[in-house]
Motif scaffolding. Structure first.
Motif, PDB file in Angstrom:
ATOM      1  N   ILE A  28      72.874 -85.244 -49.492  1.00 24.58           N
ATOM      2  CA  ILE A  28      73.083 -83.875 -49.008  1.00 24.58           C
ATOM      3  C   ILE A  28      74.351 -83.324 -49.660  1.00 24.58           C
ATOM      4  N   ASP A  29      74.244 -82.172 -50.305  1.00 24.25           N
ATOM      5  CA  ASP A  29      75.414 -81.523 -50.920  1.00 24.25           C
ATOM      6  C   ASP A  29      75.562 -80.131 -50.341  1.00 24.25           C
ATOM      7  N   PRO A  34      80.546 -74.828 -46.944  1.00 16.78           N
ATOM      8  CA  PRO A  34      80.197 -76.118 -46.320  1.00 16.78           C
ATOM      9  C   PRO A  34      78.933 -76.083 -45.451  1.00 16.78           C
ATOM     10  N   ASN A  35      78.502 -74.897 -45.042  1.00 13.75           N
ATOM     11  CA  ASN A  35      77.277 -74.793 -44.218  1.00 13.75           C
ATOM     12  C   ASN A  35      76.036 -74.455 -45.042  1.00 13.75           C
ATOM     13  N   THR A  39      69.610 -80.543 -50.514  1.00 10.49           N
ATOM     14  CA  THR A  39      69.406 -82.001 -50.588  1.00 10.49           C
ATOM     15  C   THR A  39      68.629 -82.330 -51.860  1.00 10.49           C
ATOM     16  N   ASP A  40      68.590 -83.635 -52.154  1.00 10.30           N
ATOM     17  CA  ASP A  40      67.740 -84.101 -53.261  1.00 10.30           C
ATOM     18  C   ASP A  40      66.301 -83.660 -53.055  1.00 10.30           C
ATOM     19  N   VAL A  41      65.893 -83.612 -51.791  1.00  9.16           N
ATOM     20  CA  VAL A  41      64.485 -83.297 -51.508  1.00  9.16           C
ATOM     21  C   VAL A  41      64.174 -81.834 -51.870  1.00  9.16           C
ATOM     22  N   ASP A  42      65.133 -80.916 -51.609  1.00  3.63           N
ATOM     23  CA  ASP A  42      64.944 -79.525 -52.048  1.00  3.63           C
ATOM     24  C   ASP A  42      64.719 -79.493 -53.571  1.00  3.63           C
ATOM     25  N   PRO A  84      61.386 -74.297 -52.135  1.00  8.43           N
ATOM     26  CA  PRO A  84      60.824 -75.638 -51.885  1.00  8.43           C
ATOM     27  C   PRO A  84      61.019 -76.090 -50.440  1.00  8.43           C
ATOM     28  N   ILE A  85      62.173 -75.734 -49.854  1.00 16.68           N
ATOM     29  CA  ILE A  85      62.384 -75.973 -48.417  1.00 16.68           C
ATOM     30  C   ILE A  85      63.098 -74.740 -47.873  1.00 16.68           C
ATOM     31  N   ASP A  86      62.411 -73.963 -47.079  1.00 16.87           N
ATOM     32  CA  ASP A  86      63.079 -72.850 -46.401  1.00 16.87           C
ATOM     33  C   ASP A  86      63.445 -73.337 -45.003  1.00 16.87           C
ATOM     34  N   GLY A  87      64.756 -73.365 -44.750  1.00 17.51           N
ATOM     35  CA  GLY A  87      65.228 -73.957 -43.493  1.00 17.51           C
ATOM     36  C   GLY A  87      65.840 -75.322 -43.772  1.00 17.51           C
ATOM     37  N   THR A  88      66.656 -75.398 -44.824  1.00 15.60           N
ATOM     38  CA  THR A  88      67.271 -76.685 -45.173  1.00 15.60           C
ATOM     39  C   THR A  88      68.129 -77.240 -44.027  1.00 15.60           C
TER      40      THR A  88
END
Ligand code: IPD
Ligand code: CA
Ligand code: CA
Ligand code: CA
Length: 270
Positions: A28-29, A34-35, A39-42, A84-88
């Motif tokens: 997670i980056d 900071p908010n 992520t790698d998954v995104d 790819p991910i909405d709502g990380t």
């Protein structure tokens, strides 16, 4: 197979990829602050979609939140606009309540919209002028109810500033109540299902809203920025979406507020 059916299969496949990927550790980056997490998954899911689309349609263009196609300057050709991910933040903190969002445009005209709630296995989809569906069920047209009878979705963090507070607080006060689900795409999906009657954002990007706009417009909902202008495909925008009655009711709260208008023009990049 046409682009629409290919897209429907692809988004479900990408959902399976995310589910599989969640069983292993991921990094997670943070991005702009900071908010603002990624992520790698995104990144891997965007790459997955990018590779599969180009394998099948080598001449299509792809714009994605995590970096693909962000230099595209015009809307010629077939463009896939992908989140790819909405709502990380939900993905990281909750492991659910996130979605994949894909809007497809041909020469700047809407072609189809797809939103996939991977964990619920719910696919919201619409091909332009062909109705909107949740899985195989047709969604019902927008109900014309007014703000004082409505649940509306607002991202509270974005509207706390001095410049923005006043009209947003008045709208919240007039509504029946306010919800914030943390995924604009899923909020469009809730609008399409009739669970909320409007959504309101100070700043979103095309990957957050294009699929949702295509799906909800099929049902008679209206979308514009805070000043009634059409949403862009290549830059950020504010967003008001709802049935035509509530949409015009909400727009009125923003007319004549010069300070907010100047702030609004400053935070958007076109
Ligand atoms: C975010 C979500 C959220 C909205 C933010 C978006 P992301 O997208 O849609 O609901 O309030 O403005 O950035 O970053 O999780 O894809
Ligand atoms: Ca993000
Ligand atoms: Ca997003
Ligand atoms: Ca995202």
């Amino acid at each position: 197979m046409d682009i629409y059916n290919f897209g429907k299969e692809l988004i479900v496949e990408a959902g399976k990829f995310i589910e599989m990927r969640m069983t292993r550790e991921f990094q997670i980056d943070s991005k702009s602050n900071p908010n603002d997490l990624v992520t790698d998954v995104d990144r891997e899911t965007e790459q997955f979609l990018y590779t599969k689309i180009l394998e099948r349609f080598p001449d299509h263009l792809i714009i994605g939140e995590e970096g693909h196609g962000q230099n595209i300057q015009d809307t010629k050709g077939v463009i896939w606009i992908v989140d790819p991910i909405d709502g990380t933040l939900n993905f990281v903190h909750q492991g659910e309540n996130f979605a994949i969002s894909i809007g497809v445009f041909i020469d700047g005209e809407p072609y189809c919209g797809l939103i996939y709630d991977c964990m619920k296995r719910d696919l919201y989809h619409a091909k332009y002028k062909n109705g909107a569906y949740l899985n195989e069920h047709a969604l019902l047209p927008a109900e014309n109810i007014s703000l004082n009878q409505s649940l509306i979705a607002i991202n509270p963090k974005r509207v706390l500033g001095e410049e923005t507070r006043s009209p947003f607080f008045k709208i919240m006060a007039e509504s029946r109540s306010v919800r914030s689900y943390g995924s604009a795409a899923l909020e469009f999906a809730m609008l399409a299902k009739g669970q909320i009657s409007a959504l309101l954002f100070l700043k979103l990007y095309p990957w957050d809203y294009t699929a949702g706009v295509i799906i909800t417009e099929e049902l008679g909902f209206k979308t514009s920025d805070l000043y009634g202008r059409e949403l862009p495909l290549l830059s950020s925008s504010s967003v008001i979406s709802g049935n035509p009655k509530i949409h015009s009711e909400i727009l009125e709260y923003f007319t004549g507020d010069k300070r907010l208008y100047e702030y609004h023009e400053k935070i958007h990049d076109s």
